[in-house]
Design an enzyme around this catalytic site. Structure first.
Site, short mmCIF file in Angstrom:
data_model
loop_
_atom_site.label_atom_id
_atom_site.label_comp_id
_atom_site.label_asym_id
_atom_site.label_seq_id
_atom_site.Cartn_x
_atom_site.Cartn_y
_atom_site.Cartn_z
N SER A 118 56.26 84.66 74.41
CA SER A 118 55.95 83.32 74.89
C SER A 118 56.03 83.26 76.40
CB SER A 118 56.91 82.30 74.27
OG SER A 118 56.91 82.41 72.87
N HIS A 123 53.40 74.30 87.85
CA HIS A 123 52.67 74.25 89.12
C HIS A 123 52.79 72.83 89.67
CE1 HIS A 123 50.83 78.11 88.09
NE2 HIS A 123 50.53 77.60 86.91
N CYS A 146 55.33 81.31 70.26
CA CYS A 146 54.69 81.96 69.13
C CYS A 146 55.73 82.17 68.05
CB CYS A 146 54.09 83.30 69.56
SG CYS A 146 53.11 84.12 68.30
#
Length: 273
Positions: A118, A123, A146
């Site tokens: 994962s 950002h 996942c």
């Protein structure tokens, strides 16, 4: 559909479902002069620099029981920052009986889940309007897991980590996994709304709308603060220093900015460009 322990399906191999949470927050500020704008951007860059963002993402990884494999972080010039964490399955301290119960997730002092293969990224985007004195700060965070767990368990902590006016949240389950007979499973837990993972004290201060596509396992929620106090949007002073006409004008501009972000479209409010 949520399964009880007695109904648990035996899978053929690893659970290949990918669960992705995209969390976007917006902070809005009225900055009348160039000096105010530059001071606001500098303040944001200091408050949400790469080091602090890294600590936030590490806390997220602890909440979902992840082991951090790699950290890449960068403060940009003139503004903004990015951090990416690659994570793998970590040790389980405690596993709840119903891991997928729709409820607000834990804060960092509770490590209750695990995941594998994962990543977590953030950002930031500080910016300002060239004419109208509006400055905004946007942070985009993506948590992709996942396996059996859902990154929605980190949503409670993420919302509390940012001082935010507008929030947009997307959650999607992608791919499929198989049971031992080869039957495909496209989701492994029950969900009706992202709002079920947001604490009541947070929901009470936001107006919220959902746009969900249940057949595609896509869920979307938008949030906007209910109460408006102009003092929360002035940088370095309060409205007591302004004339009544100026207060009305600034409030209208800030509210317009919030509405445009919330509804995702430009609106003509008659302001002089």
């Amino acid at each position: 559909m949520k399964l009880t322990p007695e109904q648990r399906v035996t899978l053929h191999g690893f659970n290949n479902l990918t669960k992705s949470l995209s969390f976007n927050m917006y902070d809005i500020c009225y900055t009348k002069t160039r000096d105010e704008r530059e001071a606001y951007i500098q303040y944001i860059d200091e408050q949400y620099n790469a080091e602090r963002l890294t600590n936030i993402l590490k806390a997220v990884s602890e909440i979902i029981g992840a082991h951090v494999l790699n950290v890449a972080k960068q403060d940009y010039v003139p503004q903004g920052a990015s951090v990416t964490l690659l994570v793998s399955e970590g040790p389980v301290v405690e596993v709840p009986t119903e891991s997928f119960e729709e409820s607000p997730g834990p804060l960092p002092d509770n490590v209750v889940l695990q995941l594998d293969k994962s990543h977590i990224t953030v950002h930031t985007y500080p910016e300002y309007h060239p004419d109208e004195g509006i400055s905004t700060f946007r942070a985009d965070i993506d948590v992709s897991t996942c396996g059996e767990i859902s990154p929605l368990k980190a949503l409670n902590y993420l919302i509390r980590s940012f001082d935010t006016d507008i929030i947009t949240i997307d959650y999607r389950v992608r791919g499929f996994t198989r049971d031992i007979n080869g039957h495909k499973l496209f989701i492994d837990h029950e969900i009706s709304s992202i709002q079920n993972y947001i604490p009541d004290d947070i929901k009470n201060v936001y107006d919220m709308i959902d746009v969900n596509i249940y057949q595609e396992n896509i869920f979307h929620t938008k949030c906007k603060l209910k109460e408006f106090d102009l003092n929360n949007y002035l940088f370095g002073y309060t409205k007591e220093k302004l004339e009544a006409e100026e207060i009305e004008d600034i409030a209208a501009r800030v509210k317009s900015e919030m509405d445009e972000i919330f509804y995702g479209k430009n609106m003509n409010h008659g302001f002089i460009q």
